[in-house]
Design an enzyme around this catalytic site. Structure first.
Site, PDB file in Angstrom:
ATOM      1  N   GLU A   1      30.681 -45.786 -81.330  1.00 15.83           N
ATOM      2  CA  GLU A   1      30.152 -47.121 -81.579  1.00 15.83           C
ATOM      3  C   GLU A   1      30.968 -47.870 -82.631  1.00 15.83           C
ATOM      4  O   GLU A   1      31.486 -47.264 -83.566  1.00 15.83           O
ATOM      5  CB  GLU A   1      28.707 -47.027 -82.060  1.00 15.83           C
TER       6      GLU A   1
ATOM      7  N   CYS B   1      32.700 -52.577 -88.267  1.00 23.99           N
ATOM      8  CA  CYS B   1      32.396 -51.226 -88.747  1.00 23.99           C
ATOM      9  C   CYS B   1      32.955 -50.232 -87.733  1.00 23.99           C
ATOM     10  O   CYS B   1      32.518 -50.202 -86.579  1.00 23.99           O
ATOM     11  CB  CYS B   1      30.884 -51.075 -88.912  1.00 23.99           C
TER      12      CYS B   1
ATOM     13  N   CYS C   1      29.121 -36.010 -86.222  1.00 31.70           N
ATOM     14  CA  CYS C   1      29.476 -35.750 -87.611  1.00 31.70           C
ATOM     15  C   CYS C   1      28.956 -34.375 -88.008  1.00 31.70           C
ATOM     16  O   CYS C   1      27.887 -33.949 -87.566  1.00 31.70           O
ATOM     17  CB  CYS C   1      28.858 -36.819 -88.511  1.00 31.70           C
TER      18      CYS C   1
ATOM     19  N   CYS D   1      23.700 -35.590 -92.843  1.00 37.82           N
ATOM     20  CA  CYS D   1      22.910 -36.327 -93.832  1.00 37.82           C
ATOM     21  C   CYS D   1      21.543 -36.662 -93.228  1.00 37.82           C
ATOM     22  O   CYS D   1      21.446 -37.059 -92.060  1.00 37.82           O
ATOM     23  CB  CYS D   1      23.626 -37.599 -94.248  1.00 37.82           C
TER      24      CYS D   1
ATOM     25  N   CYS E   1      20.824 -40.133 -91.390  1.00 38.04           N
ATOM     26  CA  CYS E   1      21.858 -40.632 -90.478  1.00 38.04           C
ATOM     27  C   CYS E   1      21.669 -40.091 -89.065  1.00 38.04           C
ATOM     28  O   CYS E   1      21.655 -38.878 -88.851  1.00 38.04           O
ATOM     29  CB  CYS E   1      23.236 -40.240 -91.009  1.00 38.04           C
TER      30      CYS E   1
ATOM     31  N   GLU F   1      32.648 -38.805 -90.677  1.00 40.82           N
ATOM     32  CA  GLU F   1      33.138 -38.763 -92.059  1.00 40.82           C
ATOM     33  C   GLU F   1      34.663 -38.895 -92.024  1.00 40.82           C
ATOM     34  O   GLU F   1      35.361 -37.996 -91.541  1.00 40.82           O
ATOM     35  CB  GLU F   1      32.724 -37.453 -92.726  1.00 40.82           C
TER      36      GLU F   1
ATOM     37  N   CYS G   1      24.626 -46.642 -86.995  1.00 38.71           N
ATOM     38  CA  CYS G   1      25.460 -45.954 -86.016  1.00 38.71           C
ATOM     39  C   CYS G   1      24.837 -44.653 -85.532  1.00 38.71           C
ATOM     40  O   CYS G   1      24.214 -43.924 -86.284  1.00 38.71           O
ATOM     41  CB  CYS G   1      26.839 -45.684 -86.611  1.00 38.71           C
TER      42      CYS G   1
END
Length: 347
Positions: free
Chosen positions: A92, A105, A112, A116, A119, A158, A330
């Site tokens: 995205e 962005c 990922c 987190c 997220c 990341e 995202c």
């Protein structure tokens, strides 16, 4: 045999490519011009290369551009674009127009590893690294490309868990043979992966954003497990070794959660932690994601934190929330698309 993309190659890589294919050395700069300035989508458009050379290149290579496969538009003008990577995964990008600025962005990974708590991308898990080709395609194939003023690497993934490809993309974005953008138009956001962060500080002049979200290690670890490996205190001490006064901007991203990181205790510790670094704190409203028991702080707590930090020598702003009606955070759109494709395969 799959063709190799030209998009995402640095000038030295293009120089090696033309040498290996019996082309004159100056052809490398010609190809770079077509890729990064003229925005060619096909090798046949590279008309200052001979027909023979174009045909030979086309046998092995492709430009590597691909259009978005889906777009979702917000009432406030924000648009979320879904792209398909070279590896066949969905990623995205979010286009955010505002007054005299237009920001994209950009994603750097498929999923990922950081997990987190707040997220959605982290809930996907990690699928693949994006190549510089995939990163740059998000920019070049954006319908609003000509309006862009800023880029932020704050999308899926990341960046410093994919340092090689991110640094390659940054080189092409800022090099005279590439996009020739000022590094001041680009910000890279990280949770603080120290080895990649050090390489970035030494090899790039782009702005830096650190995802902070709590000044206390135990609390930050509950939100961001990578705190155990790279504690924020270690990251802060490392940053103090660099002179940021006349070069890049350093900012700290701080999602404000209700009754979790919005107290006077947190405000005081933020001032202690950051007071020796020329920086800015961006307070961010939380975009709720399904199945996560976190709630965003109300406006009064955001204002309290902003005013306390600003009054105590730490520049602080409240970032305007954009695209909430299209789930602009995202990971949500790509997760849904992947699930839809899996269902279609089963049926």
């Amino acid at each position: 045999m799959e063709k190799e993309p030209l998009l995402g190659k640095t000038l030295p890589e293009l120089q090696a490519l033309v040498a290996a294919n019996g082309m004159p050395s100056f052809a490398a700069k010609q190809i770079a011009q077509w890729l990064y300035v003229q925005h060619a989508t096909d090798i046949d458009q590279m008309t200052n290369l001979s027909i023979t050379k174009r045909a030979a290149l086309s046998e092995k290579y492709t430009v590597g551009r691909s259009e978005p496969v889906e777009v979702v538009a917000s009432e406030d003008g924000t648009r979320k674009y879904l792209f398909k990577s070279l590896s066949g995964h969905y990623i995205e990008s979010v286009y955010i127009p505002e007054d005299d600025r237009a920001t994209l962005c950009v994603s750097s990974q498929v999923g990922c590893k950081m997990n987190c708590k707040f997220c959605q991308t982290g809930k996907q898990g990690f699928s693949a690294q994006l190549l510089a080709t995939d990163i740059l395609n998000q920019i070049l194939s954006l319908p609003e490309r000509a309006q862009l003023t800023n880029l932020v690497f704050m999308g899926m993934g990341e960046p410093f868990d994919n340092t090689d490809e991110v640094l390659k993309a940054l080189e092409i974005l800022t090099a005279s043979y590439g996009y020739a953008w000022s590094p001041r138009r680009i910000t890279v956001s990280t949770i603080g992966i120290v080895p990649g962060l050090v390489r970035f500080l030494e090899q790039s002049q782009c702005h830096l954003a650190i995802s902070l979200h709590s000044p206390f290690s135990s609390e930050r670890m509950s939100l961001m497990p990578m705190e155990k490996t790279y504690p924020v205190e270690q990251v802060i001490q490392m940053l103090k070794g660099y002179d940021f006064r006349h070069q890049r901007r350093v900012s700290f991203e701080y999602i404000v959660f209700d009754h979790m990181n919005d107290t006077m205790r947190h405000a005081r510790e933020l001032v202690r932690l950051l007071r020796d670094i020329p920086c800015r704190v961006n307070l961010i409203r939380y975009h709720a994601i399904p199945g996560i028991d976190l709630k965003g702080a109300d406006e009064s707590r955001m204002i309290f934190l902003r005013d306390y930090l600003s009054d105590n020598g730490v520049t602080c702003t409240i970032r305007r929330s954009r695209g909430e009606d299209i789930l602009a955070a995202c990971g949500l759109l790509s997760t849904q698309k992947q699930e839809d494709d899996l269902k279609a395969q089963v049926l």
